[in-house]
Design an enzyme around this catalytic site. Structure first.
Site, PDB file in Angstrom:
ATOM      1  N   LYS A  52       0.957  -1.048   0.011  1.00 38.39           N
ATOM      2  CA  LYS A  52       0.019   0.081   0.076  1.00 38.39           C
ATOM      3  C   LYS A  52       0.605   0.982  -0.016  1.00 38.39           C
ATOM      4  CE  LYS A  52      -2.666  -0.334   3.553  1.00 38.39           C
ATOM      5  NZ  LYS A  52      -3.078  -1.844   4.012  1.00 38.39           N
ATOM      6  N   THR A  53       1.942   1.083   0.825  1.00 41.73           N
ATOM      7  CA  THR A  53       2.756   2.332   0.855  1.00 41.73           C
ATOM      8  C   THR A  53       3.614   2.586  -0.365  1.00 41.73           C
ATOM      9  OG1 THR A  53       2.885   1.889   3.311  1.00 41.73           O
ATOM     10  CG2 THR A  53       4.448   3.421   2.518  1.00 41.73           C
ATOM     11  N   ASP A 243      -5.340   7.240   2.740  1.00 42.35           N
ATOM     12  CA  ASP A 243      -4.534   5.899   3.296  1.00 42.35           C
ATOM     13  C   ASP A 243      -5.666   5.275   4.411  1.00 42.35           C
ATOM     14  OD1 ASP A 243      -3.067   3.788   3.312  1.00 42.35           O
ATOM     15  OD2 ASP A 243      -1.567   5.011   4.966  1.00 42.35           O
ATOM     16  N   GLU A 244      -5.632   4.116   4.243  1.00 44.40           N
ATOM     17  CA  GLU A 244      -6.357   3.465   5.383  1.00 44.40           C
ATOM     18  C   GLU A 244      -7.864   4.027   5.179  1.00 44.40           C
ATOM     19  OE1 GLU A 244      -4.771   1.413   6.846  1.00 44.40           O
ATOM     20  OE2 GLU A 244      -2.882   1.888   7.425  1.00 44.40           O
ATOM     21  N   GLN A 274      -8.738  -4.966   7.430  1.00 41.29           N
ATOM     22  CA  GLN A 274      -8.018  -4.305   8.663  1.00 41.29           C
ATOM     23  C   GLN A 274      -8.972  -3.033   9.341  1.00 41.29           C
ATOM     24  OE1 GLN A 274      -3.732  -3.727   8.048  1.00 41.29           O
ATOM     25  NE2 GLN A 274      -4.116  -4.410   5.882  1.00 41.29           N
ATOM     26  N   ARG A 619       1.745  -7.660  10.975  1.00 34.17           N
ATOM     27  CA  ARG A 619       2.850  -6.837  11.048  1.00 34.17           C
ATOM     28  C   ARG A 619       4.236  -7.381  10.868  1.00 34.17           C
ATOM     29  NH1 ARG A 619       0.515  -3.127   9.321  1.00 34.17           N
ATOM     30  NH2 ARG A 619      -0.870  -4.792   8.881  1.00 34.17           N
TER      31      ARG A 619
END
Length: 666
Positions: A52-53, A243-244, A274, A619
């Site tokens: 994503k980043t 984002d998110e 998420q 993570r």
DNA sequence: CTTGGATTCATTTTT
DNA sequence: TGAATCCAAG
């Protein structure tokens, strides 16, 4: 597309000014599609660790290369840390130009826009932001004033009131609905609560105070009612990236629509698996609404995982497979290598802590840097015991999430003195400041605040009051005179906030020693730390805004010899670990009653807890240890036998190895 | 009125 | 365990 916006393009849009990044070679097809997306709305559904980043970073780089001025790009992220991290990576690709990319949290962006354009709806640019504690204090003050005193039978306490009011707004419900739905036991108090809430709203409006929710609502109001400003902001930020997205709430979704009104250039990136912020009004269904809000939205799915080894993904997939609402995604790993996550059963909490600390030391022997390791937990107090153990063994760490040291009583006391200087209409801070003086209690403080609100020179007025009291030989006279002297000194001081704070501390520290005879040394260290933070600011307003919006999260327990972040172990709540990754991850307290917590009972909440476990597991890049103690202390039941979290039940042994710890004899 | 001691109570996650 | 609230003494 009603009006056309004339946009001035700077730079040359045909020539790529940068080094010429070979996107096709660096990205997989799905990522490439997202990165190359030009104009118009797009929704990128990206599983955990699927880059994503990376997508955001490369798209920003590409837009800049293409000639889009950096300030035309707006990155809305969940924390400022996330924004900075991304910009750091963009900088590596295209150089310093990207520094001008606009970005931050919804709240901080709203803050900037409202200070710049808020006057159009009668908002002073010097408004003060109320954090949650301020909100509660103000509500309490108004409750007392309105005679809804605590003698009322079963009237909700201030934190509950604040919660109700805020959640109602975040979920775009009326307060009545919220009470009926979530607080049925207070339903017969509805009328009073509503009255109190409207008094609270009126008070804020009349004094130029905004709480967190107001920042968003007021910006929405501004954009909604003022087409000219909407056009200007929209023309300024022609490319919006969110984002998110799964964690945005209705009002934030509304804001995005308004901001993109003139160009529709929104790229939302998110993962419905998420979504972990429903308690704040977020609803993963928002992500499904996106194509409705933006009818021509292009939808791109990215599933390949670049972060973790397959063993970790297998566990993540199995956890999500247990969800009642099925997700269509299955993560598959790009990386090769094998590691099977381990579920470790400890006898009790001290043993859990010892295991984690010991394993961390071993990892360091193996050459893993502390900065590559994190310990995650559901609630911030879960790490207390571990923090002690780490301190004993001299393992330096930072703790993210949970209680901020800025929220401790002594910091708020010191801060209150600065706040009355910045905004003399801040009644809550006045109360706080006055009540510190021996001999002044609730009643007297109220009376003084009342007088002050009519005066235009507060220190002068205080001095007069002190004289008056001295003549009656009231014991608070001296204290009040000292306060008056302090305030006139720092007010006239055009010095930097750190210097103002230093003067406040000279005055406050002796008071604090009297108030906290047991642990004032620790508190003094906090105040020194706060003073260091204040050094970074040139204006008091900026300091106060940041304290509310981006509170420094370093907790008291830090072993802070150096300021270099990279040699510190990270302790974090799972919520605060969102979007981050480490080579080795420990999850502690993975036990029924803690994770999920006892009070998560309804199925919706449990689903969110499951997603939270999924977030925690994903993570980790290389190694994952999940730990729980079997002897748990419960205040009501005493010691009880703990079980592993239900989300780990029934996972096949090939996916999750189990181990138990033997008592070591040293 | 203020203050300190006694008692009760509920106990996630965050901008 | 600690914070919030209540109560009674000074």
């Amino acid at each position: 597309m009603a009006d056309k916006v004339i946009i001035l393009r700077t730079g040359n849009s045909s020539a790529s000014a940068g080094t010429g990044i070979d996107y096709a070679a660096l990205l997989n097809p799905a990522q490439l599609e997202a990165v190359m997306h030009d104009e118009g709305p797009a929704l990128v559904i990206a599983g955990a660790g699927s880059g994503k980043t990376r997508i955001i970073v490369y798209r920003v780089a590409r837009l800049i290369e293409k000639g889009v001025p950096p300030q035309a790009i707006l990155m809305l992220t969940f924390t400022r840390r996330a924004a900075q991290e991304m910009l750091g990576r963009v900088e590596q690709l295209v150089g310093e130009r990207c520094r001008q990319v606009a970005g931050g949290t919804f709240h901080s962006f709203a803050n900037v826009m409202l200070r710049r354009y808020g006057q159009a709806i009668g908002l002073s640019p010097n408004f003060t932001i109320l954090d949650r504690g301020d909100m509660e204090d103000l509500i309490n003050l108004l409750r007392a004033q309105m005679g809804l005193a605590s003698s009322e039978h079963r009237f909700p306490k201030k934190s509950t009131l604040a919660e109700m009011i805020s959640i109602a707004r975040n979920k775009a419900r009326t307060l009545e609905e919220e009470i009926a739905l979530e607080y049925p036991h207070f339903i017969d108090q509805t009328e009073k609560i509503v009255r109190l809430a409207s008094a609270y709203a009126d008070y804020k409006r009349s004094r130029g105070l905004l709480d967190y929710d107001d920042l968003l609502y007021t910006l929405a109001e501004l954009l909604h009612n003022n087409a000219e400003i909407r056009r200007r902001i929209s023309a300024l930020h022609r490319y919006i990236m969110v984002d998110e997205y799964q964690d945005t709430n209705p009002i934030q979704a509304e804001l995005i629509s308004l901001l993109a009104d003139y160009h529709q250039n929104v790229m939302a990136v998110g993962d419905d698996g998420q979504s972990i912020y429903s308690f704040r009004g977020a609803d993963f269904r928002n992500i499904l609404e996106f194509p409705k809000r933006f009818p021509n939205a292009r939808i791109i799915k990215v599933e390949e995982n670049y972060r973790s080894l397959q063993g970790i993904l297998d566990l993540a997939n199995e956890i999500l497979a247990g969800a009642s609402r099925k997700y269509t995604k299955t993560l598959f790993a790009h990386r090769v290598g094998q590691f099977t996550p381990i579920l470790v059963r400890a006898q009790d909490e001290p043993m859990q802590s010892r295991f984690v600390a010991q394993r961390i030391l071993e990892l360091r022997e193996e050459g893993v840097e502390l900065g590559e390791i994190a310990v995650l937990f559901r609630s911030s107090f879960h790490s207390f015991d571990l923090e002690l153990e780490l301190q004993r063994r001299n393992i330096p760490f930072v703790k993210r999430g949970g209680f901020k040291f800025i929220e401790t009583a002594h910091i708020k006391d010191a801060l209150a003195h600065l706040r009355v200087v910045a905004n003399p209409a801040d009644m809550v801070s006045w109360m706080r400041v006055l009540k510190l003086i021996p001999g002044i209690g609730d009643r007297k403080a109220h009376a003084i605040v009342e007088t002050l609100s009519k005066a235009n020179d507060a220190p002068q007025e205080l001095k007069a009051l002190a004289e008056l009291m001295r003549s009656k030989s009231h014991k608070a006279a001296d204290g009040l005179a000292r306060l008056a002297a302090l305030l006139s000194e720092i007010r006239s001081d055009r010095a930097r906030p750190a210097d103002q704070l230093a003067v406040v501390l000279q005055y406050y520290v002796p008071l604090m020693r009297d108030e906290y005879p047991d642990d004032y040394p620790k508190r003094e260290r906090d105040l020194e730390h706060f003073h260091e933070i204040a050094q970074r600011y040139r204006s008091l307003e900026a300091l106060l805004t940041d304290v509310a919006l981006e509170p420094p999260s370093d907790s008291v327990g830090d072993v802070l010899a150096t300021d270099s972040d990279d040699e510190l172990l990270t302790l974090s709540t799972i919520h605060s670990a969102k979007g981050l990754e480490w080579k080795v991850v420990f999850i502690i307290w993975a036990a029924e009653g803690r994770f999920p917590p006892l009070q998560s009972i309804d199925p919706e909440q449990l689903e969110e807890e499951r997603r939270l476990m999924y977030v925690a597991v994903t993570r980790a890049r290389d190694e994952l240890y999940i730990v729980y103690p079997i002897r748990m202390f419960d205040r009501v039941l005493g010691y009880t036998l703990g079980q592993a979290s239900r989300f780990l039940e029934g996972i096949s042994p090939q996916t999750l190895m189990t181990a138990s710890l033997e008592e070591e004899s040293t």
